[in-house]
Design an enzyme around this catalytic site. Sequence first.
Site, PDB file in Angstrom:
ATOM      1  N   ALA A   4      17.361   1.994  75.029  1.00  0.00           N
ATOM      2  CA  ALA A   4      17.642   1.212  74.536  1.00  0.00           C
ATOM      3  C   ALA A   4      19.300   0.372  75.929  1.00  0.00           C
ATOM      4  O   ALA A   4      19.391  -0.624  75.978  1.00  0.00           O
ATOM      5  CB  ALA A   4      18.478   0.948  73.383  1.00  0.00           C
ATOM      6  N   GLN A   5      20.077   2.080  75.812  1.00  0.00           N
ATOM      7  CA  GLN A   5      21.553   1.353  77.122  1.00  0.00           C
ATOM      8  C   GLN A   5      21.207   0.540  78.133  1.00  0.00           C
ATOM      9  O   GLN A   5      22.043  -0.513  78.523  1.00  0.00           O
ATOM     10  CB  GLN A   5      21.634   2.516  77.142  1.00  0.00           C
ATOM     11  CG  GLN A   5      23.514   3.184  76.049  1.00  0.00           C
ATOM     12  CD  GLN A   5      24.039   1.838  75.627  1.00  0.00           C
ATOM     13  OE1 GLN A   5      24.662   1.469  77.634  1.00  0.00           O
ATOM     14  NE2 GLN A   5      24.227   1.599  75.113  1.00  0.00           N
ATOM     15  N   GLY A  19      10.491 -12.471  74.387  1.00  0.00           N
ATOM     16  CA  GLY A  19      11.348 -11.087  73.561  1.00  0.00           C
ATOM     17  C   GLY A  19      12.391 -11.262  73.889  1.00  0.00           C
ATOM     18  O   GLY A  19      13.040 -11.454  74.507  1.00  0.00           O
ATOM     19  N   GLY A  57      13.719  -8.759  71.867  1.00  0.00           N
ATOM     20  CA  GLY A  57      14.404  -6.751  71.282  1.00  0.00           C
ATOM     21  C   GLY A  57      15.996  -7.121  71.928  1.00  0.00           C
ATOM     22  O   GLY A  57      16.803  -7.411  72.122  1.00  0.00           O
ATOM     23  N   PHE A  58      16.698  -5.632  72.217  1.00  0.00           N
ATOM     24  CA  PHE A  58      17.473  -5.234  72.860  1.00  0.00           C
ATOM     25  C   PHE A  58      18.505  -6.070  74.451  1.00  0.00           C
ATOM     26  O   PHE A  58      18.974  -6.765  74.179  1.00  0.00           O
ATOM     27  CB  PHE A  58      17.156  -4.065  73.559  1.00  0.00           C
ATOM     28  CG  PHE A  58      18.036  -2.692  72.509  1.00  0.00           C
ATOM     29  CD1 PHE A  58      18.888  -2.512  71.636  1.00  0.00           C
ATOM     30  CD2 PHE A  58      17.020  -1.887  72.293  1.00  0.00           C
ATOM     31  CE1 PHE A  58      18.946  -1.602  70.587  1.00  0.00           C
ATOM     32  CE2 PHE A  58      16.710  -0.424  70.787  1.00  0.00           C
ATOM     33  CZ  PHE A  58      18.084  -0.950  70.460  1.00  0.00           C
ATOM     34  N   GLU A  76      12.954  12.965  65.030  1.00  0.00           N
ATOM     35  CA  GLU A  76      13.656  12.690  63.662  1.00  0.00           C
ATOM     36  C   GLU A  76      12.576  12.529  62.692  1.00  0.00           C
ATOM     37  O   GLU A  76      13.206  12.534  61.252  1.00  0.00           O
ATOM     38  CB  GLU A  76      14.676  11.530  63.665  1.00  0.00           C
ATOM     39  CG  GLU A  76      15.511  11.761  65.140  1.00  0.00           C
ATOM     40  CD  GLU A  76      16.181  10.248  65.886  1.00  0.00           C
ATOM     41  OE1 GLU A  76      16.905  10.164  66.808  1.00  0.00           O
ATOM     42  OE2 GLU A  76      15.565   8.995  66.423  1.00  0.00           O
ATOM     43  N   ASP A 118      12.874  -2.152  79.367  1.00  0.00           N
ATOM     44  CA  ASP A 118      11.146  -1.452  78.975  1.00  0.00           C
ATOM     45  C   ASP A 118      10.494  -1.790  80.257  1.00  0.00           C
ATOM     46  O   ASP A 118       9.502  -1.080  81.000  1.00  0.00           O
ATOM     47  CB  ASP A 118      10.877  -0.864  77.965  1.00  0.00           C
ATOM     48  CG  ASP A 118      11.855   0.151  76.836  1.00  0.00           C
ATOM     49  OD1 ASP A 118      12.954   0.448  77.496  1.00  0.00           O
ATOM     50  OD2 ASP A 118      11.864   0.127  75.668  1.00  0.00           O
TER      51      ASP A 118
END
Length: 423
Positions: free
Chosen positions: A315-316, A7, A9-10, A167, A297
């Site tokens: 994300a953090q 993975g 991602g972040f 959003e 996550d």
Amino acid sequence: MQIVIIGGGFAGINLAKELTNQKGIEVTLVDKNNYNFFPPLIYQVATGFLEPSSISYPFRKFFAGKKNLQFRLGELQKVIPTENKIILNNGELQYDHLVFATGAETSYFGMENVKKNAIPMKTLNDAIEMRNALLKNLEKAAICKDIHERRKHLTIVVVGGGPTGVEVSGMFAEMRKNILLKEYPELQTSASNIYLIDGGDALLSPMSLESQADTLEAVTQLGVVVKLNTRVVDYKDDTVFFADGKTIQTKNLIWAAGVSAREFEGIPIESYGRGKRMATDAFNKVNATENIYAIGDTCIQLNDVDFPGGHPQVAQVAIQQGVNLAENFKLMVQNKPLKPFKYNDKGSMAIIGKNKAVVDLPKPKMHFNGFFAWMIWLFVHLMSLITYRNRINTFYHWMIAYFSKDQSLRMIIRPEKRTKGEV
């Protein structure tokens, strides 16, 4: 030390970045896509305010020149811990340490009709599909003579009162006000509604009461119909069904309501915790395993005294866990004691519309809204993009959209389906 990361991602990309050119460590990052993308901005791709390349970047280009980093395009099928081996859909890899950074996927809470018919908001593919679906429905509405059928094409129902739901509904409201009636004069006399649905009693429930109140007021002023304490139970025949028996007719159900991690063959069942997340110790090592780790996550860590129920899936957390695990791998090579993960909560934020956002800072405890919060949101998200190219491209499109109240990226682009054997 051969480290395989599943993975990009972040969590995965920050782990790989921190291990760049590190002596004694070889890294292979595996992902089913050949690019990294920035999830907090996919709704702007979905609404045509950003192009996909503004928030994405190819792994191979990012890894170019980094001698100890390799990329492998593939999808994990099975782990064989006894052999330190993983099976991909296109081969296999050996590892000394395996890291899961697979993030989370959309959860439909067992509702098959919702899964089949709703529009998710999790991946870049989802964003492009959503943009195509919304634009096609607008084109159909423009030529539809039946007023009830036209209303179904124009009505948008967003489920999920978290940052993504807020959003995207705010963006739709801005588009309806500044763009749609200008570009679709056929729809000037047509009624359209934007609904924001959440099963809880507040929008942005993890944020402060001030942010919740400011957000509810701001989205309502934009013309969004907010329905709280309202739970979706089905979606079929262009109708959203709620637990209280009420319905809304629409062809646009956007699902931003929940996420779930994935289970993988070969990982012991006792390694999983709530929401299918892999339970880990303070060093992100997966319980009941020897050399398998999980970050972001896809993991749940219950030994941080400030977060006894596990860290939030934001994300953090993923970024900081990636950086901390990279430091621990470096310490392993040097045979030094490892450093337990401790989350530094830097706050939370959400954008609502033009010049409208909310920001909560924990230390010191502060709340901002309006234009100043909007500027903070723009700066943080701009600087979080992976490359300077992404930042410049995104800033350019944002400036055009801000001053023109418009954007020119609303094209319906989809692969052409060819018959078998056709060139």
